[in-house]
Each structure stands twice: as C-alpha cells, then as structure tokens.
Enzyme design. Structure first.
Site, PDB file in Angstrom:
ATOM      1  N   ASP A  37     -22.641 -12.393   5.082  1.00 24.84           N
ATOM      2  CA  ASP A  37     -22.496 -13.155   3.626  1.00 24.84           C
ATOM      3  C   ASP A  37     -22.126 -12.583   2.530  1.00 24.84           C
ATOM      4  O   ASP A  37     -22.379 -13.024   1.377  1.00 24.84           O
ATOM      5  CB  ASP A  37     -24.319 -13.794   3.567  1.00 24.84           C
ATOM      6  CG  ASP A  37     -25.272 -12.409   3.376  1.00 24.84           C
ATOM      7  OD1 ASP A  37     -24.507 -11.255   3.299  1.00 24.84           O
ATOM      8  OD2 ASP A  37     -26.323 -12.398   3.036  1.00 24.84           O
ATOM      9  N   HIS A 240       5.638  -1.383   2.874  1.00 17.79           N
ATOM     10  CA  HIS A 240       4.501  -1.871   2.208  1.00 17.79           C
ATOM     11  C   HIS A 240       3.254  -0.838   2.504  1.00 17.79           C
ATOM     12  O   HIS A 240       2.113  -1.329   2.829  1.00 17.79           O
ATOM     13  CB  HIS A 240       4.115  -3.333   2.903  1.00 17.79           C
ATOM     14  CG  HIS A 240       5.003  -4.420   2.445  1.00 17.79           C
ATOM     15  ND1 HIS A 240       5.208  -5.363   2.905  1.00 17.79           N
ATOM     16  CD2 HIS A 240       5.876  -4.601   1.450  1.00 17.79           C
ATOM     17  CE1 HIS A 240       6.145  -6.268   2.331  1.00 17.79           C
ATOM     18  NE2 HIS A 240       6.646  -5.611   1.210  1.00 17.79           N
ATOM     19  N   ASP A 257       3.764   1.594  -6.665  1.00 10.13           N
ATOM     20  CA  ASP A 257       4.161   0.196  -6.948  1.00 10.13           C
ATOM     21  C   ASP A 257       2.718  -0.456  -7.369  1.00 10.13           C
ATOM     22  O   ASP A 257       1.921  -0.784  -6.306  1.00 10.13           O
ATOM     23  CB  ASP A 257       4.781  -0.397  -5.678  1.00 10.13           C
ATOM     24  CG  ASP A 257       5.216  -2.015  -6.023  1.00 10.13           C
ATOM     25  OD1 ASP A 257       4.685  -2.591  -6.773  1.00 10.13           O
ATOM     26  OD2 ASP A 257       6.094  -2.106  -5.154  1.00 10.13           O
ATOM     27  N   ASP A 268       4.233  -6.262 -12.061  1.00 10.37           N
ATOM     28  CA  ASP A 268       4.803  -5.872 -10.792  1.00 10.37           C
ATOM     29  C   ASP A 268       5.841  -4.634 -10.982  1.00 10.37           C
ATOM     30  O   ASP A 268       6.844  -5.012 -11.307  1.00 10.37           O
ATOM     31  CB  ASP A 268       5.441  -6.909  -9.933  1.00 10.37           C
ATOM     32  CG  ASP A 268       5.869  -6.244  -8.351  1.00 10.37           C
ATOM     33  OD1 ASP A 268       5.505  -5.170  -7.961  1.00 10.37           O
ATOM     34  OD2 ASP A 268       6.518  -7.159  -7.874  1.00 10.37           O
ATOM     35  N   HIS A 347      15.594  -4.191   1.533  1.00  7.07           N
ATOM     36  CA  HIS A 347      15.145  -5.437   0.968  1.00  7.07           C
ATOM     37  C   HIS A 347      15.979  -5.950  -0.005  1.00  7.07           C
ATOM     38  O   HIS A 347      16.897  -5.259  -0.342  1.00  7.07           O
ATOM     39  CB  HIS A 347      13.449  -5.039   0.409  1.00  7.07           C
ATOM     40  CG  HIS A 347      13.521  -4.114  -0.598  1.00  7.07           C
ATOM     41  ND1 HIS A 347      13.912  -4.375  -1.856  1.00  7.07           N
ATOM     42  CD2 HIS A 347      13.166  -2.611  -0.440  1.00  7.07           C
ATOM     43  CE1 HIS A 347      13.609  -3.018  -2.551  1.00  7.07           C
ATOM     44  NE2 HIS A 347      13.237  -2.189  -1.723  1.00  7.07           N
ATOM     45  N   HIS A 351      12.456 -10.935  -7.103  1.00  9.56           N
ATOM     46  CA  HIS A 351      11.620 -12.042  -6.918  1.00  9.56           C
ATOM     47  C   HIS A 351      11.294 -12.656  -7.951  1.00  9.56           C
ATOM     48  O   HIS A 351      11.125 -12.133  -9.102  1.00  9.56           O
ATOM     49  CB  HIS A 351      10.829 -11.960  -5.914  1.00  9.56           C
ATOM     50  CG  HIS A 351       9.667 -10.781  -6.102  1.00  9.56           C
ATOM     51  ND1 HIS A 351       8.577 -10.949  -6.930  1.00  9.56           N
ATOM     52  CD2 HIS A 351       9.714  -9.491  -5.759  1.00  9.56           C
ATOM     53  CE1 HIS A 351       8.037  -9.723  -7.145  1.00  9.56           C
ATOM     54  NE2 HIS A 351       8.653  -9.044  -6.411  1.00  9.56           N
ATOM     55  N   HIS A 358       4.858 -12.674  -5.651  1.00  9.70           N
ATOM     56  CA  HIS A 358       6.096 -13.370  -5.291  1.00  9.70           C
ATOM     57  C   HIS A 358       5.981 -14.737  -5.426  1.00  9.70           C
ATOM     58  O   HIS A 358       5.464 -15.442  -4.753  1.00  9.70           O
ATOM     59  CB  HIS A 358       6.353 -12.927  -3.658  1.00  9.70           C
ATOM     60  CG  HIS A 358       6.439 -11.584  -3.160  1.00  9.70           C
ATOM     61  ND1 HIS A 358       6.156 -11.304  -2.046  1.00  9.70           N
ATOM     62  CD2 HIS A 358       6.929 -10.444  -4.153  1.00  9.70           C
ATOM     63  CE1 HIS A 358       6.445  -9.579  -2.232  1.00  9.70           C
ATOM     64  NE2 HIS A 358       6.959  -9.533  -3.470  1.00  9.70           N
ATOM     65  N   GLU A 381      14.286  -4.359  -8.683  1.00  9.20           N
ATOM     66  CA  GLU A 381      13.756  -3.464  -7.892  1.00  9.20           C
ATOM     67  C   GLU A 381      14.435  -2.869  -6.912  1.00  9.20           C
ATOM     68  O   GLU A 381      14.068  -2.790  -5.751  1.00  9.20           O
ATOM     69  CB  GLU A 381      12.176  -3.895  -7.298  1.00  9.20           C
ATOM     70  CG  GLU A 381      12.282  -5.260  -6.361  1.00  9.20           C
ATOM     71  CD  GLU A 381      10.897  -5.486  -6.182  1.00  9.20           C
ATOM     72  OE1 GLU A 381      10.482  -4.665  -5.338  1.00  9.20           O
ATOM     73  OE2 GLU A 381      10.477  -6.689  -6.109  1.00  9.20           O
ATOM     74  N   ARG A 403      11.935   3.467  -5.333  1.00  8.82           N
ATOM     75  CA  ARG A 403      12.140   2.444  -5.937  1.00  8.82           C
ATOM     76  C   ARG A 403      11.939   2.470  -7.422  1.00  8.82           C
ATOM     77  O   ARG A 403      11.075   3.143  -7.626  1.00  8.82           O
ATOM     78  CB  ARG A 403      11.347   1.338  -5.010  1.00  8.82           C
ATOM     79  CG  ARG A 403      11.385  -0.118  -5.583  1.00  8.82           C
ATOM     80  CD  ARG A 403      10.808  -1.134  -4.794  1.00  8.82           C
ATOM     81  NE  ARG A 403       9.297  -1.043  -4.369  1.00  8.82           N
ATOM     82  CZ  ARG A 403       8.957  -0.428  -3.391  1.00  8.82           C
ATOM     83  NH1 ARG A 403       9.601  -0.270  -2.403  1.00  8.82           N
ATOM     84  NH2 ARG A 403       7.469  -0.398  -3.311  1.00  8.82           N
TER      85      ARG A 403
END
Ligand code: GLY
Ligand code: MN
Ligand code: MN
Length: 437
Positions: A37, A240, A257, A268, A347, A351, A358, A381, A403
């Site tokens: 719950d 990720h 990130d 972001d 990649h 975006h 995204h 990025e 990155r």
C-alpha cells in the site's frame, strides 16, 4: 500573468487549433503503487499538467471549443473530510472551479454518465491514442451512443491523436515556462558546484548523490527530473549508470549527470571532473576534445539551422580529434561516413528539453530535420567513452568516460546557454575544486 491565466491561455490556444465541432479528452496520471500500500511520490502526466495545472490523480479534463455553458470541464475527486485528514489537501469540485478555472466540475465517478451528453453532436474526438485506459472507456461510451442513433444521438466519428497538437505547443516555451526552467537550472547548477567542492577520493558515489539531492531539496525542488548518474572511473562508460555505489578512486574522473525538476520542468546537466581535483594528461586531452566538440555544436545553434547541425558539428570535431590522438586511424571524412566514431561516441548530441527530460516535439518535418526556432530548448551533450575493455587502444586512454551537457535556449539572434553557471573549462574546474569549502 497569474499561473491560472497561463494555463487558460494554453487551453485557448489548443481549442483554436482543434477542428470545428470537436472535443478533447485527457486523463490525469494514476497514482503509482510502489509496493503493497505504499505509493511513489505523485507525478502528474505532463500534457495534463500543461493544460490544467491540476496536480491530482483520478481526474479527466474535457475541452469543448464553442460550448455555450463552458469550454473546460474537469472531472475530479470530490472534497472528502476523511481524505483531508489522512492524505491532506485536494481541490474538490469547488477548488476545480475556483482555483483551476474549470467552467464546470463533476465527480470523477460520474464520468461515464456525463460524457455521452458532452460528446453528442461533436464530430471529432481528440484524445491521447496511447492512453489504453481512456481508449477502452471511450469505445464503450461510443458503442452505447451508436446504439441510440435512431433517437437522434450523433457521436463523434473521427478519433484523432491529441498528442500532436499538445506536443507542438510544448516545444515552444513561454516566458512562464522559461522562468520555471531557469529556476530548475539555477538550483541544479548549485548542486553540481557543491558536488565538485565536496568530491575527494574515498567517498562513495552515493555520498555525492546525497549532496546533489540535498541542494535540490534545501532550495525547494523536491524531486530530481530523472535518476542521477554519479559514475566514477570506468562506470562513466555505462551510459545510464545509476547504481552509484562504488568508491571514488584517486586518479579517476567522475561523471555526474543530474538535474532538478521545478514546477514539473527539468534541468539536465552533465559535468565530468577529476576525483582528486587535477586532470591527468590523457584525461585532459580527451576532456578538452569533448569541450571543443560541445563549443562547435553550440556555435551552430541559431534560428534557421536544422536539428541535426549541432550533432554533425560535434561528430566532426570529435572524429578529427580522435585521429589526432591516435584513437582512430584513417581519413576523417571516411571515418565519419562509416560512423567509426560510434566506437567511442554512441549517442546523439542532444534532445528537446521541457517537462519531460527527453521532451516531446518532432525532430523532423516530413523527411527533413526540423529547423530551429526561438523558444525551443535543447540539450548539447557530446561525450567520449573509452571503456576498460577497449583492448585495442593504448592503456592510458582506458577507463575514461566523459560527457559535458548544457541546456540551450534558441533565441531570436542565436542561442543562450542556460546552465553556464557550472564551470567546465579545465582551469575553472580545478580552481573551484581547490577552493576552500
Ligand atoms: N540525463 C539523460 C540525458 O542526458 O539525456
Ligand atoms: Mn543528462
Ligand atoms: Mn540529456
């Protein structure tokens, strides 16, 4: 402009774009069960929030352009004393009208009863075609209405995806939306600076994650816009990575990130910096290459340019640099044509950014990449990822993932980097990390 007039504007705008004799329906996100719950913190469906500002589950909004008794009808939970005691504030039907500007409000339990009369005589029905729950409800209602055709009932005969209209609107940010985004970015930038100042060898990745969340929360932004990536050393090569458990090693880089959410708008940001505050020579060479690629991508953003141009600018710089450093061999044009860079840069360069990290909005118009226009917000990025397992490159490059990500607004004349408050040159990062806390 008050908040509710902003939402009213959006509804007006939507209704102007809907075809004649139509209505639109959209449902709130359901509360999501975590286990037994216990629920996840509630997050409204972005399109629903965009059009209503209403932040509760168990609600359906109906928009009927030109309806004399009122164009905005909200079905929601009735005010309930017991619920107020157990779970707190909720708007109720009065709140739906008074705070959220509904022309009419009905209990959500009356939806199936009231909706048929709202649909009668409307030729087209817009709703998010991907919403399975709403779809089955609508088809039951439509089937019942068709049975009453001889009594003069005329149900809608065309079903149209609402996403197309709303997502095109969401792609262009209003001043109110930009104010929320700027706030998300300002707080996120403070969190990244805090992480840089606190970082040192021996800490766990989650200790840095805790610093990020601390800064978001203490500034009133209670949720990250996505799971924070805090990745030391080779972990940064997992795009990720969110385990965030390992010990940070002296001599490694740390890739973070992370972004906060403000009024349901995302920041972001990615930065990569040395755990001990000093880049090694190979780290620095790769880092500055990514930074140059990012600068080239940002320089290509202005109205009239196409969506793919920042990516292509970044790929050009990265491929050239990889050849110079000996990580790729061959002619740059051929390596780009063959996508050889994908071994280290797998990649794309960005975006759309908005309520969803995204974000929605088309990237192509017909067969062509979309032209950039003022009011659009995108990320830039680029990165390079040389995993430990890359046996065919010199050892000193291995285990380095980098990155650098900023959020960029397309303006009338060019663009504005909205996240410039986090240092990214080697000198500025090293200076911040040397500074006393
Ligand atoms: N944080 C996800 C991304 O950068 O796209
Ligand atoms: Mn990111
Ligand atoms: Mn991103």
């Amino acid at each position: 402009m008050t908040i509710s007039s902003e939402f009213k504007q959006r509804r007006k705008h939507l209704m102007r774009r809907m075809k004649k004799r139509s209505l639109a329906l959209i449902a709130a996100a359901p509360a999501a069960r975590r286990n037994r719950d216990a629920e996840y913190p509630y997050r409204q469906n972005s399109d629903f929030y965009y059009l209503t500002g209403f932040n509760e589950p168990d609600a359906v909004a109906v928009f009927i352009p030109g309806r004399e008794q009122g164009e905005f009808i909200l079905f929601c939970r009735e005010y309930d004393e017991t619920m107020a005691i157990w779970t707190g504030r909720h708007a109720g039907l009065d709140g739906a009208r008074e705070q959220f500007g509904a022309d009419e409000a009905h209990p959500i339990g009356k939806l199936d009863e009231v909706l048929p009369s709202l649909m009668d005589g409307r030729e087209r029905l817009y709703y998010p075609l991907g919403d399975e729950g709403l779809r089955s409800r609508i088809s039951t209602i439509l089937a019942a209405l068709r049975e009453r055709a001889r009594a003069g009932v005329r149900p809608p005969s065309a079903l149209i995806d609402l996403d197309g209209l709303v997502h095109e609107m969401r792609l262009f940010k209003s001043p109110a939306e930009l104010a929320s985004m700027r706030r998300a970015m300002e707080v996120s930038a403070a969190a990244h600076r805090r992480a840089m100042r606190i970082c040192r060898p021996g800490l766990r990745e989650y200790e840095i994650e805790a610093e990020l969340l601390h800064e978001f929360t203490r500034q009133g932004l209670r949720s990250p816009a996505y799971s924070s990536i805090v990745a030391g050393g080779n972990n940064a090569c997992v795009l990720h990575y969110i385990h965030n458990e390992d010990v940070l090693q002296d001599g490694d880089l740390l890739l973070i990130d992370a972004g906060a959410e403000c009024d349901n708008y995302a920041a972001d940001i990615t930065r990569t910096f040395p755990v001990n505050g000093r880049f090694t020579a190979p780290q620095r060479q790769l880092y500055e290459l990514v930074l140059d690629a990012q600068a080239a991508a940002i320089a290509s953003i202005r109205p009239g340019r196409r969506w793919n141009e920042p990516h292509e600018a970044a790929v050009q710089v990265l491929t050239k640099g990889l050849v110079k450093l000996g990580l790729l061999r061959g002619r740059v044009a051929k390596l780009i044509h063959d996508e050889a860079y994908k071994k280290f840069y797998m990649h794309r360069t960005g975006h759309w950014l908005g309520m969803d990290v995204h974000d929605v909005g088309d990237y192509k118009a017909g067969d062509d990449w979309r032209v950039l226009e003022p009011g659009m917000v995108l990320t830039v990025e680029p990165g390079l990822y040389v995993s430990e397992s890359c046996a065919d490159v010199e050892e000193h490059w291995r285990g380095i993932g980098i990155r650098i990500e900023d959020d960029v607004l397309v303006t009338e004349k060019g663009c504005e980097v909205l996240t410039a408050a986090v240092p990214k040159s080697v000198a500025d990062i090293e200076a911040l990390m040397r500074a006393e806390m």
